[in-house]
Design a protein around this motif. Structure first.
Motif, PDB file in Angstrom:
ATOM      1  N   PRO B  95       0.671  -1.536  -0.117  1.00 39.82           N
ATOM      2  CA  PRO B  95       0.097   0.241   0.016  1.00 39.82           C
ATOM      3  C   PRO B  95       0.945   1.339  -0.180  1.00 39.82           C
ATOM      4  N   VAL B  96       0.519   2.029  -0.872  1.00 44.71           N
ATOM      5  CA  VAL B  96       1.245   4.020  -1.057  1.00 44.71           C
ATOM      6  C   VAL B  96       0.597   4.440  -1.212  1.00 44.71           C
ATOM      7  N   VAL B  97       0.878   5.821  -0.226  1.00 50.96           N
ATOM      8  CA  VAL B  97      -0.081   6.914  -0.019  1.00 50.96           C
ATOM      9  C   VAL B  97       0.933   7.766  -1.011  1.00 50.96           C
ATOM     10  N   ILE B  98       0.128   8.808  -1.902  1.00 49.64           N
ATOM     11  CA  ILE B  98       0.347   9.924  -2.848  1.00 49.64           C
ATOM     12  C   ILE B  98       0.303  11.154  -1.815  1.00 49.64           C
ATOM     13  N   VAL B  99       1.061  11.602  -1.657  1.00 50.24           N
ATOM     14  CA  VAL B  99       0.626  13.277  -0.748  1.00 50.24           C
ATOM     15  C   VAL B  99       1.261  13.961  -1.629  1.00 50.24           C
ATOM     16  N   GLY B 100      -0.474  15.391  -1.812  1.00 47.71           N
ATOM     17  CA  GLY B 100       0.036  16.520  -3.307  1.00 47.71           C
ATOM     18  C   GLY B 100      -0.359  16.354  -4.104  1.00 47.71           C
ATOM     19  N   ILE B 101      -2.159  16.002  -4.337  1.00 44.61           N
ATOM     20  CA  ILE B 101      -2.626  15.841  -5.362  1.00 44.61           C
ATOM     21  C   ILE B 101      -3.461  17.155  -6.093  1.00 44.61           C
ATOM     22  N   LEU B 124      -5.163   8.956  -0.944  1.00 46.43           N
ATOM     23  CA  LEU B 124      -4.505  10.038  -1.949  1.00 46.43           C
ATOM     24  C   LEU B 124      -4.387  11.552  -0.166  1.00 46.43           C
ATOM     25  N   ILE B 125      -3.491  11.964  -0.063  1.00 38.96           N
ATOM     26  CA  ILE B 125      -3.510  13.121   0.109  1.00 38.96           C
ATOM     27  C   ILE B 125      -3.141  14.419   0.142  1.00 38.96           C
ATOM     28  N   ASP B 126      -3.652  15.449   0.586  1.00 34.97           N
ATOM     29  CA  ASP B 126      -3.689  16.809  -0.054  1.00 34.97           C
ATOM     30  C   ASP B 126      -3.696  17.622   1.113  1.00 34.97           C
ATOM     31  N   GLU B 146      -4.833  13.802   8.198  1.00 37.94           N
ATOM     32  CA  GLU B 146      -5.439  12.196   8.400  1.00 37.94           C
ATOM     33  C   GLU B 146      -4.205  11.272   7.878  1.00 37.94           C
ATOM     34  N   LEU B 147      -3.252  12.139   7.713  1.00 31.79           N
ATOM     35  CA  LEU B 147      -1.666  11.471   7.625  1.00 31.79           C
ATOM     36  C   LEU B 147      -1.584  10.382   8.115  1.00 31.79           C
ATOM     37  N   GLU B 148      -0.868  10.724   9.511  1.00 36.86           N
ATOM     38  CA  GLU B 148      -1.020   9.906  10.583  1.00 36.86           C
ATOM     39  C   GLU B 148      -1.609   8.286  10.691  1.00 36.86           C
ATOM     40  N   SER B 149      -2.495   8.866  10.874  1.00 38.63           N
ATOM     41  CA  SER B 149      -3.614   7.802  11.124  1.00 38.63           C
ATOM     42  C   SER B 149      -4.127   6.496   9.747  1.00 38.63           C
ATOM     43  N   ILE B 150      -3.787   7.026   8.723  1.00 33.97           N
ATOM     44  CA  ILE B 150      -4.146   6.636   7.501  1.00 33.97           C
ATOM     45  C   ILE B 150      -3.238   5.681   7.071  1.00 33.97           C
ATOM     46  N   ILE B 158       5.386   2.487   1.824  1.00 35.65           N
ATOM     47  CA  ILE B 158       5.904   3.534   0.857  1.00 35.65           C
ATOM     48  C   ILE B 158       5.167   4.850   0.738  1.00 35.65           C
ATOM     49  N   GLY B 159       5.926   6.303   0.582  1.00 39.59           N
ATOM     50  CA  GLY B 159       5.484   7.080   0.415  1.00 39.59           C
ATOM     51  C   GLY B 159       5.252   7.645  -0.849  1.00 39.59           C
TER      52      GLY B 159
END
Lengths: 259, 259
Positions: B95-101, B124-126, B146-150, B158-159
């Motif tokens: 699982p990956v998160v993308i920060v900055g949409i 997806l986090i912005d 919500e970044l930390e909880s996600i 992996i981010g």
DNA sequence: CCATCTTTGTGCACGCGTTCACAAAGGCAT
DNA sequence: ATGCCTTTGTGAACGCGTGCACAAAGATGG
């Protein structure tokens, strides 16, 4: 063949190692930031820290450019910015075309890093007729039919390929035939080009897979890794795993069998 | 020698050179294509050509993984696909998160190369509250709060950072603090991370500048390059070029002075 | 004008990565 | 069964890149 090069002169151009060239933009960025803060001089130690490299490496890199820098003081920021810019060829204007205006192509067109530093988006090109004329990042999308004329009219020598993988080679061939000699390829394909044409590849999928490798290794070092065995008996290599049933159904990663 | 690593074990993990790891995804892609065409076996020569590398290099690369392959025949495609996938850690789900949409983040979210091959976009986090809830690539954008909880809820390790340069380090710190140990950075910044965290950087601007360097060199080889002189007399390095008047006005490339 | 101190520029050694070239290994035809 | 032919796997040499450590160079203060 004035020069003795056989066929790969790209390795070390004018005595500047490729590895050094790859770091020059990094130095330039750090120096530009210092310049904006009106810092007059900087030591190799400070600049190296800002660029995230070793100070000895930085000094050696700069030594390939010449003896700029004053002992006991450091490097003059403005002067060094100019020298590196000149060495990288950023004192002239480079028109580039972006081919393939999908999500990625549009993102690239909007990317500020293009406009600054001497690069100018000469045109956005897409194969979809429905896209033609639509404005993206302030420029109207042009159809692929115009590719050759755009390149020759604007004297474009750098092309960016952001098309699907299937179209990349064909686009590449047309770019090269039209006179482009440097290509930045975002499509997940190996491009074949004639000698004298440079290709650099940016592949998101590959970067992620490399990260996954290290991630797996990190995880495997703490837990037991005996589960799947490090060397799972290749032995009878004739047994092609359990993949016999599903052989690449839809381009996804093939069905992996558990141990 | 369980592991004699002092502090940089990342250089050669489990005996597989970093350069080889970087090529494995390339081989895997070529092999997957062969697999889809139901090609049963492939020789090192053929596969090397498809991946755009030297055949000797390919064989040495595979030798680090073990002795798959049959002399006189070649490599079993399916078996090799499995072995490389396993080695790269693609047999598990990442699982990956993308920060900055922004433009780029949205493009990445839509990129097919993510979804395939074991990577799954967890969120997806912005930072922009106006973005929150808006669907991008089928997923609702979540707010940075919500970044930390996600990350902890989904076990993300992996981010992907696709924010502006100014926010990248801060986002990086939060990702790392929340448990992310691998980062793919698209922001034009040098990220500082603690030991044990891997960072890979994708920098469009740098790639273009490297191309420009070679392009300039190619152009300069044919025309006379005597104009600006190869070694323009650093001599009195105390004279900081003509940049005294204009010191980095707007972050653009500084005003260059003619010779 | 001289001593001291800072920082550059680089000679040197080491390790990684690449490539060549070939022996070993296995299939295949006879 | 045997010899030939193809292809792998790897030993060895070479070149590039990196980092150490230090001498040369220049600024600075007295």
């Amino acid at each position: 063949m004035a020069t003795g090069r056989t066929h790969r002169p790209a390795t070390r151009s004018r005595g500047i190692p490729e590895a050094t060239v790859a770091r020059l933009p990094l130095y330039l960025r750090a120096l530009t930031a210092l310049s904006e803060r009106s810092v007059p001089t900087v030591s190799s130690e400070e600049l190296a820290a800002a660029a995230g490299v070793n100070s000895a490496k930085l000094r050696k890199d700069f030594s390939y450019l010449g003896s700029y820098g004053t002992r006991g003081v450091g490097y003059d920021v403005e002067y060094l910015v100019y020298q590196i810019s000149r060495e990288l060829g950023l004192t002239q204007d480079w028109p580039v075309v972006i081919v393939g205006i999908g999500n990625l192509g549009a993102a690239l067109a909007n990317y500020g890093g293009f406009a600054s530093r001497g690069f100018r988006v000469a045109a956005l090109i897409d194969a979809d007729p429905a896209m033609a004329g639509k404005p993206v990042a302030g420029l109207p999308v042009r159809h692929t039919d115009e590719l050759e004329s755009i390149i020759s009219d604007n004297g474009v020598s750098i092309g960016v390929i952001a098309t699907p993988a299937g179209a990349a080679q064909q686009v590449c061939d047309r770019l090269v035939a039209a006179g482009v000699t440097s290509i930045l390829n975002f499509a997940p394909t190996v491009l074949v080009v004639p000698d004298g044409v440079d290709v650099r590849k940016v592949d998101l999928s590959i970067e992620l897979q490399i990260l996954a490798f290290h991630e797996q290794r990190k995880a495997g070092e703490e837990t037991a890794e005996g589960a799947a065995a490090a060397t799972p008996r290749p032995g009878a290599a004739a047994a092609p795993a359990a993949a016999g049933g599903r052989k690449g159904p839809d381009g996804d990663v093939p069905a992996v069998m558990p141990a």
